[in-house]
Design an enzyme around this catalytic site. Structure first.
Site, mmCIF file in Angstrom:
data_model
loop_
_atom_site.group_PDB
_atom_site.id
_atom_site.type_symbol
_atom_site.label_atom_id
_atom_site.label_comp_id
_atom_site.label_asym_id
_atom_site.label_seq_id
_atom_site.Cartn_x
_atom_site.Cartn_y
_atom_site.Cartn_z
ATOM 1 N N LYS A 121 0.558 -1.745 0.231
ATOM 2 C CA LYS A 121 -0.059 -0.276 -0.179
ATOM 3 C C LYS A 121 0.762 1.175 0.386
ATOM 4 C CE LYS A 121 -4.113 -2.164 2.129
ATOM 5 N NZ LYS A 121 -5.086 -2.090 3.480
ATOM 6 N N GLY B 99 -2.943 1.351 18.152
ATOM 7 C CA GLY B 99 -2.372 0.943 17.011
ATOM 8 C C GLY B 99 -1.918 2.122 16.273
ATOM 9 N N GLY C 210 -0.284 0.899 8.552
ATOM 10 C CA GLY C 210 -1.717 1.565 8.113
ATOM 11 C C GLY C 210 -2.991 1.836 8.816
ATOM 12 N N ASN D 237 0.370 3.109 20.977
ATOM 13 C CA ASN D 237 1.356 2.313 20.815
ATOM 14 C C ASN D 237 1.934 0.847 20.967
ATOM 15 O OD1 ASN D 237 0.954 0.805 17.750
ATOM 16 N ND2 ASN D 237 3.188 0.977 17.317
ATOM 17 N N ARG D 238 1.898 -0.187 20.683
ATOM 18 C CA ARG D 238 3.439 -0.808 21.960
ATOM 19 C C ARG D 238 4.767 -0.856 21.282
ATOM 20 N NH1 ARG D 238 4.206 -6.930 19.498
ATOM 21 N NH2 ARG D 238 4.370 -5.800 18.079
ATOM 22 N N THR D 239 5.030 0.226 20.268
ATOM 23 C CA THR D 239 6.560 0.434 20.019
ATOM 24 C C THR D 239 6.008 2.141 19.803
ATOM 25 O OG1 THR D 239 6.268 -1.038 18.489
ATOM 26 C CG2 THR D 239 8.662 1.137 18.246
ATOM 27 N N GLU E 25 7.812 4.813 19.109
ATOM 28 C CA GLU E 25 8.487 5.578 17.981
ATOM 29 C C GLU E 25 6.595 5.610 17.091
ATOM 30 O OE1 GLU E 25 11.179 7.027 19.107
ATOM 31 O OE2 GLU E 25 12.118 7.591 17.744
ATOM 32 N N TYR F 5 -12.499 -7.263 11.328
ATOM 33 C CA TYR F 5 -14.097 -7.791 11.123
ATOM 34 C C TYR F 5 -14.605 -9.222 11.572
ATOM 35 C CZ TYR F 5 -12.559 -8.621 6.659
ATOM 36 O OH TYR F 5 -10.899 -9.119 5.407
HETATM 37 P P1 NAP Z 1 0.166 -2.832 10.673
HETATM 38 O O1 NAP Z 1 0.528 -2.149 9.701
HETATM 39 O O2 NAP Z 1 0.563 -4.378 10.156
HETATM 40 O O3 NAP Z 1 0.154 -2.960 11.945
HETATM 41 C C1 NAP Z 1 -0.366 -3.290 12.944
HETATM 42 C C2 NAP Z 1 -0.484 -2.515 14.140
HETATM 43 O O4 NAP Z 1 -0.677 -4.078 15.797
HETATM 44 C C3 NAP Z 1 0.843 -2.210 14.665
HETATM 45 O O5 NAP Z 1 0.291 -0.475 15.680
HETATM 46 C C4 NAP Z 1 1.126 -2.615 15.650
HETATM 47 O O6 NAP Z 1 2.187 -2.911 16.929
HETATM 48 C C5 NAP Z 1 0.189 -3.593 16.297
HETATM 49 N N1 NAP Z 1 0.356 -4.530 17.043
HETATM 50 C C6 NAP Z 1 0.530 -5.774 16.835
HETATM 51 N N2 NAP Z 1 1.046 -6.728 17.318
HETATM 52 C C7 NAP Z 1 0.651 -6.471 18.529
HETATM 53 C C8 NAP Z 1 0.887 -7.012 19.896
HETATM 54 N N3 NAP Z 1 1.570 -8.412 20.070
HETATM 55 N N4 NAP Z 1 0.801 -5.725 21.054
HETATM 56 C C9 NAP Z 1 0.314 -4.873 20.837
HETATM 57 N N5 NAP Z 1 -0.042 -4.218 19.753
HETATM 58 C C10 NAP Z 1 0.414 -4.861 18.429
HETATM 59 O O7 NAP Z 1 -1.486 -3.457 10.253
HETATM 60 P P2 NAP Z 1 -2.620 -2.136 9.642
HETATM 61 O O8 NAP Z 1 -2.465 -2.472 8.455
HETATM 62 O O9 NAP Z 1 -3.049 -1.481 10.418
HETATM 63 O O10 NAP Z 1 -4.143 -3.607 10.105
HETATM 64 C C11 NAP Z 1 -4.543 -2.891 11.469
HETATM 65 C C12 NAP Z 1 -5.459 -4.528 11.923
HETATM 66 O O11 NAP Z 1 -6.576 -3.362 11.207
HETATM 67 C C13 NAP Z 1 -5.373 -5.840 10.846
HETATM 68 O O12 NAP Z 1 -6.543 -6.439 11.665
HETATM 69 C C14 NAP Z 1 -6.262 -5.457 9.676
HETATM 70 O O13 NAP Z 1 -7.323 -6.843 10.025
HETATM 71 C C15 NAP Z 1 -7.127 -4.019 9.847
HETATM 72 N N6 NAP Z 1 -8.012 -3.521 8.874
HETATM 73 C C16 NAP Z 1 -9.250 -3.881 8.741
HETATM 74 C C17 NAP Z 1 -9.754 -3.272 7.373
HETATM 75 C C18 NAP Z 1 -11.189 -2.917 7.261
HETATM 76 O O14 NAP Z 1 -11.147 -3.166 6.087
HETATM 77 N N7 NAP Z 1 -12.575 -4.066 8.418
HETATM 78 C C19 NAP Z 1 -8.369 -2.337 6.478
HETATM 79 C C20 NAP Z 1 -7.272 -2.098 6.982
HETATM 80 C C21 NAP Z 1 -6.895 -2.889 8.268
HETATM 81 P P3 NAP Z 1 3.576 -2.297 16.455
HETATM 82 O O15 NAP Z 1 3.883 -1.306 15.885
HETATM 83 O O16 NAP Z 1 4.416 -1.759 18.315
HETATM 84 O O17 NAP Z 1 4.210 -3.484 16.355
#
Ligand code: NAP
Length: 470
Positions: free
Chosen positions: A71, A133, A136, A157-159, A161, A236
């Protein structure tokens, strides 16, 4: 679909793409709107991304969705980027540019979420928004909260930074536009209790709680949840995440973001095909999506009185070691009175509301069950949708003549206590038949009165379509 020389191609690039729901969304819209356009998933390796984008343009591909992990990376290969997508820093939809030789990027994830919250009646203006979080999805949520004029946005956020960088980027963007100072406040996730305000709207945008890790959540503390007015989980699947459960346990309203997924697709489709997808198609599509994402193992038998729903339902349940529920009996037991008494003492409006509430309850709490429904139940369109959510709907069809022969001596059918019951059956059947047919996933003709053959037909259908039915 009939593919010919004028068929357009739309698609998805990402890696992996095997589990995508987008083909269901886009191909259903094309079919229902009679638009000659087909959607395909394309798995693209990192090293081939550039060639895939330029090649797709040269192949006259109408448009592409972009998913994980491209993306952000895809942006360098585009000739234009929509302003909002640029500020979010991610695109998920590519549309052929009208003025340049290449694709233009949009972020319909953000637009999809915005459309969902508007539809749920959630407004962020002057509200405190908490984003869990900083990936993205969190960026898209933060930007949307800004567009919606939230008063303050905490990014936890966990991290730390990553939260800090997100806040810095967004604040710079926003300050340029609005002159407001530090709208976005970064915070370490574990410091959530430092948020001073006592009421907020939370977007859960981490990947924690995603199926199969249904019991996980990033914050457990009930004190936090007591302050949540609305909680929206971007996950979801499962449909009711642990985060959502904690929100509702503490009297907030909770939503998952399946509609966001649907709307990001609908908006992309509209951009590509320059059409407006009608509301009825979107509603049907939402139902299709729910059934795909949350597969059910229930069987719902519908049909006219005397079509054999109870007898066949009980026998089927016994053979398959499933539970059996007669919805009329279920309602009567819950209310402590017969359906005709509910009608006569509390009125039809009360009964219809009760029916709806009962179906919602059954949808959320019952599995591995065969249902026999009241003959009038699928006639209300809301009930029909709920029955489809509960399970696979099977219409036991029989002719008016057969029905009459089966029930002519029954004294417990108030509708038929009239001078000409056969005529009454014919009249009712005229109105109901199409509704039964439209609600059904599968129709079995039961005129032959062969109970075994009907059960076998259901079992054959079940083996192909119903989870765990083999
Ligand atoms: P991403 O960029 O990989 O971000 C993941 C996030 O989760 C980061 O903030 C990460 O924190 C956090 N995280 C991961 N493991 C963790 C843990 N053990 N403890 C605490 N925090 C943790 O993913 P994304 O694209 O933003 O997507 C996030 C969620 O949104 C996903 O589940 C995705 O399926 C959902 N989503 C849904 C839609 C929809 O259409 N409904 C669209 C987009 C995304 P760190 O930075 O500390 O690693």
């Amino acid at each position: 679909m009939n593919i010919n020389g004028t068929t357009k191609t739309m698609g998805l690039i990402g890696n992996p793409v095997e589990h995508t729901l987008s083909p269901l969304i886009h191909n259903t819209i094309s079919k229902k709107m009679n638009i000659p356009a087909q959607y395909m998933p394309f798995r693209v390796e990192d090293s081939g991304l550039e060639k895939a984008i330029y090649g797709s343009y040269e192949l006259n591909i109408l448009g592409l969705n972009v998913t994980v992990p491209y993306k952000e990376k895809v942006m360098q290969y585009l000739v234009e980027i929509d302003d909002d997508a640029k500020r979010i820093g991610a695109v998920n939809t590519l549309v052929r540019s009208e003025t340049k030789h290449g694709f233009k990027g949009y972020n319909t994830d953000m637009l999809g979420l915005q459309r969902q919250i508007h539809e749920e009646g959630i407004h962020l203006k002057d509200k405190i928004v908490v984003v869990l979080g900083a990936g993205g999805a969190a960026k898209a949520v933060t930007y949307m909260a800004y567009l919606e004029e939230a008063k303050k946005i905490y990014v936890l956020n966990r991290t730390y930074e990553k939260a800090k960088n997100l806040a810095k980027d967004m604040n710079q963007t926003f300050n340029k536009k609005s002159g407001k100072d530090f709208l976005v406040v970064p915070m370490l996730l574990s410091n959530y209790n430092e948020i001073r305000e006592d009421k907020f709207i939370v977007f859960q945008a981490t990947s924690i709680g995603l199926y199969p890790n249904n019991d996980q959540v990033v914050i457990e503390d009930h004190d936090f949840y007591q302050k949540i007015e609305y909680g929206i989980d971007l996950i979801y699947n499962p449909s009711n995440t642990r985060f959502m459960q904690l929100v509702t346990d503490n009297h907030g309203k909770a939503y998952n973001a399946l509609k966001m997924l649907l709307y990001q697709g609908v908006i992309a489709y509209e951009l590509w095909n320059k059409v407006e997808v009608p509301k009825e198609i979107i509603e049907d599509l939402y139902l299709d999506l729910k059934r795909k994402v949350y597969p059910k193992d229930n069987i719902v038998l519908i049909g006219f009185m005397g079509s054999g729903k109870s007898a066949i339902g009980k026998e089927l349940a016994k053979r398959r070691k499933m539970n059996f529920i007669d919805t009329d009996t279920f309602i009567e037991e819950k209310e402590g009175m017969t359906i005709s008494d509910i009608f006569s003492t509390k009125g039809e409006e009360y009964f219809r509301a009760l029916e709806l509430k009962t179906l919602e309850y059954l949808r959320d709490h019952v599995s591995n069950t065969v249902f026999a429904t009241g003959g009038g139940m699928p006639l209300q369109s809301k009930n029909a949708s709920l029955l489809k959510e509960i399970g696979f709907v099977i219409y036991l069809e029989a002719s008016s003549h057969v029905i009459y022969e089966r029930i002519k001596y029954c004294k417990n059918r108030p509708l038929l206590q009239c001078e000409d019951p056969y005529n009454k059956i014919c009249e009712l059947m005229k109105v109901r038949k199409e509704k039964y047919r439209n609600t059904a996933d599968y129709i079995i003709n039961t005129n032959s009165n062969n109970k075994n053959a009907t059960i076998e037909a259901i079992e054959t259908y079940g083996k192909e379509h119903i989870k765990g039915f083999q």
